[in-house]
Enzyme design. Structure first.
Site, PDB file in Angstrom:
ATOM      1  N   MET A  26       0.838  -1.197   0.000  1.00 51.01           N
ATOM      2  CA  MET A  26       0.000   0.000   0.000  1.00 51.01           C
ATOM      3  C   MET A  26       0.876   1.252   0.000  1.00 51.01           C
ATOM      4  SD  MET A  26      -3.365  -0.978   2.142  1.00 51.01           S
ATOM      5  CE  MET A  26      -2.706  -0.690   3.769  1.00 51.01           C
ATOM      6  N   LEU A  29       6.561   3.203   1.780  1.00 50.01           N
ATOM      7  CA  LEU A  29       7.535   2.115   1.893  1.00 50.01           C
ATOM      8  C   LEU A  29       8.637   2.417   2.910  1.00 50.01           C
ATOM      9  CD1 LEU A  29       7.978   1.087  -1.854  1.00 50.01           C
ATOM     10  CD2 LEU A  29       6.260   0.327  -0.190  1.00 50.01           C
ATOM     11  N   GLU A  31      12.109   0.066   5.158  1.00 47.73           N
ATOM     12  CA  GLU A  31      13.129  -0.967   5.000  1.00 47.73           C
ATOM     13  C   GLU A  31      12.527  -2.390   4.993  1.00 47.73           C
ATOM     14  OE1 GLU A  31      16.086  -0.370   4.029  1.00 47.73           O
ATOM     15  OE2 GLU A  31      16.798  -2.443   4.254  1.00 47.73           O
ATOM     16  N   HIS A  33       9.684  -3.247   3.469  1.00 48.26           N
ATOM     17  CA  HIS A  33       9.301  -3.436   2.063  1.00 48.26           C
ATOM     18  C   HIS A  33      10.557  -3.611   1.198  1.00 48.26           C
ATOM     19  CE1 HIS A  33       5.941  -0.762   3.682  1.00 48.26           C
ATOM     20  NE2 HIS A  33       5.320  -1.885   3.394  1.00 48.26           N
ATOM     21  N   GLN A 149      -2.315 -12.415   7.357  1.00 47.72           N
ATOM     22  CA  GLN A 149      -2.495 -12.095   5.930  1.00 47.72           C
ATOM     23  C   GLN A 149      -1.759 -13.118   5.060  1.00 47.72           C
ATOM     24  OE1 GLN A 149      -2.324  -8.010   4.155  1.00 47.72           O
ATOM     25  NE2 GLN A 149      -0.187  -8.568   3.813  1.00 47.72           N
ATOM     26  N   VAL A 172      11.096  -7.398   9.565  1.00 50.76           N
ATOM     27  CA  VAL A 172      12.231  -6.484   9.730  1.00 50.76           C
ATOM     28  C   VAL A 172      11.899  -5.532  10.874  1.00 50.76           C
ATOM     29  CG1 VAL A 172      13.649  -4.721   8.609  1.00 50.76           C
ATOM     30  CG2 VAL A 172      12.762  -6.667   7.279  1.00 50.76           C
ATOM     31  N   SER A 181       6.679  -0.470  10.306  1.00 53.72           N
ATOM     32  CA  SER A 181       5.315  -0.405   9.799  1.00 53.72           C
ATOM     33  C   SER A 181       5.062   1.005   9.280  1.00 53.72           C
ATOM     34  CB  SER A 181       4.325  -0.706  10.931  1.00 53.72           C
ATOM     35  OG  SER A 181       3.017  -0.286  10.562  1.00 53.72           O
TER      36      SER A 181
HETATM   37  P1  AMP Z   1       1.897  -2.906   3.694  1.00 51.97           P
HETATM   38  O1  AMP Z   1       1.812  -2.143   2.431  1.00 51.97           O
HETATM   39  O2  AMP Z   1       2.767  -2.222   4.720  1.00 51.97           O
HETATM   40  O3  AMP Z   1       0.592  -3.347   4.246  1.00 51.97           O
HETATM   41  O4  AMP Z   1       2.666  -4.246   3.412  1.00 51.97           O
HETATM   42  C1  AMP Z   1       3.158  -4.667   2.173  1.00 51.97           C
HETATM   43  C2  AMP Z   1       3.989  -5.914   2.421  1.00 51.97           C
HETATM   44  O5  AMP Z   1       5.134  -5.587   3.194  1.00 51.97           O
HETATM   45  C3  AMP Z   1       3.230  -6.989   3.213  1.00 51.97           C
HETATM   46  O6  AMP Z   1       3.551  -8.267   2.682  1.00 51.97           O
HETATM   47  C4  AMP Z   1       3.774  -6.800   4.592  1.00 51.97           C
HETATM   48  O7  AMP Z   1       3.690  -7.974   5.382  1.00 51.97           O
HETATM   49  C5  AMP Z   1       5.211  -6.446   4.305  1.00 51.97           C
HETATM   50  N1  AMP Z   1       5.811  -5.772   5.456  1.00 51.97           N
HETATM   51  C6  AMP Z   1       5.356  -4.656   6.080  1.00 51.97           C
HETATM   52  N2  AMP Z   1       6.139  -4.362   7.143  1.00 51.97           N
HETATM   53  C7  AMP Z   1       7.099  -5.329   7.202  1.00 51.97           C
HETATM   54  C8  AMP Z   1       8.184  -5.594   8.079  1.00 51.97           C
HETATM   55  N3  AMP Z   1       8.460  -4.820   9.127  1.00 51.97           N
HETATM   56  N4  AMP Z   1       8.943  -6.678   7.830  1.00 51.97           N
HETATM   57  C9  AMP Z   1       8.683  -7.490   6.781  1.00 51.97           C
HETATM   58  N5  AMP Z   1       7.667  -7.289   5.917  1.00 51.97           N
HETATM   59  C10 AMP Z   1       6.887  -6.227   6.126  1.00 51.97           C
END
Ligand code: AMP
Length: 277
Positions: A26, A29, A31, A33, A149, A172, A181
């Site tokens: 989403m 971004l 580290e 991502h 998820q 991470v 996050s």
């Molecule tokens: P998001 O757009 O943040 O909802 O997530 C996109 C992708 O990045 C999803 O597969 C998340 O699980 C992954 N993601 C988000 N934060 C982390 C993190 N801290 N460590 C590893 N993967 C992450």
């Protein structure tokens, strides 16, 4: 790096590239991502990053309208990671006029976040399926930060026999343990400090588990003692369930996970740790 706003552009940019790694996001971004993207770049002929704040996975009153949108910075991070194509569709490209089809993955969607965010995983499964059908990836990468998820997508891919591999990438974290996050940027300095309680609770459960404790109530009591130190963190759930089905268990026998969700002010944070011997 190319930027595709439509499915037609995406298809054109991916013609003849070989194996396609796909990282759906989403945006906003960080580290975490970047780690998914770098793994995909290493393992595939081309990597597609999608940036789409999916309206169907947000409930009423959730942060859809204020979710951070940082497209320029996202593109810079993607380019540095070696992404071939950024797919940034408008909502109508994903959900054309009259869209009426949704994917419901039962069971694994029900507990944890599913209990508190009705319709969330239906929105996630639907958009990911839609993106899969447009990108047609060889491998799709998901972070284990969002463990439920990942399990929902894995189940959907198996049930619908979608021809691709789903990879889970370890969470991470910041050096103090906080999981990266996009929502961390909502936190005030004080909330950021209190957020450490989440990783402390995971660590308390993990160390009791590593010390041989297998009784779920006893493990959860360790987390409960940690939460009691920081009343500012409003726990929504803190549960240990079996993997990969997220069943309720009295003891940890096979693989299981401890997952936490809660609020610091208006910001909802989640995290988890996998328990395996
Ligand atoms: P998001 O757009 O943040 O909802 O997530 C996109 C992708 O990045 C999803 O597969 C998340 O699980 C992954 N993601 C988000 N934060 C982390 C993190 N801290 N460590 C590893 N993967 C992450």
């Amino acid at each position: 790096m190319r930027i595709a706003h439509t499915a037609a552009e995406l298809t054109e940019f991916l013609r003849g590239v070989g194996s396609v790694g796909f990282v759906p996001t989403m945006g906003a971004l960080h580290e975490g991502h970047a780690t998914l993207l770098r793994q995909s770049v290493k393992e595939n002929g081309a990597t597609v990053l999608s940036v789409f704040v999916n309206p169907t996975q947000f409930g009423p009153g959730e942060d859809f309208s204020r979710y951070p949108r940082t497209f320029e910075a996202d593109c810079a991070l993607a380019e540095a990671a070696g992404v071939a194509v950024v797919f940034a569709p408008a909502a109508e490209e994903i959900y054309p006029e009259g869209w009426s089809t949704y994917i419901e993955v039962e069971n694994v969607s029900a507990p944890w976040c599913g209990r508190f965010r009705p319709g969330h995983f239906r929105g996630v499964a639907t958009v990911v399926h839609r993106l899969f059908s447009l990108v047609r990836p060889t491998v799709a990468y998901f972070g284990l930060k969002d463990l439920q998820q990942f399990l929902v997508i894995q189940r959907m891919v198996r049930d619908l026999r979608i021809p691709l591999r789903v990879e889970g990438v370890p969470t991470v974290r910041e050096s103090d343990g906080l999981a990266l996050s996009s929502r961390n940027r909502y936190l005030s300095a004080e909330e950021r400090f209190h957020a450490l309680v989440i990783f402390r609770s995971l660590s308390a459960v993990k160390s009791a588990y590593d010390g041989g404790e297998r009784d779920v109530s006893a493990l959860l009591a360790k987390a409960g003692a940690v939460f009691a130190e920081v009343p500012e963190f409003k726990v929504q759930y803190a549960e240990i369930r079996s993997l990969p089905d997220l069943g309720e268990i009295p003891r940890v026998e096979g693989e299981a996970a401890f997952a936490v969700a809660g609020y610091l002010g208006k910001t909802r944070l989640i995290d988890n740790i996998i328990l395996r011997s």
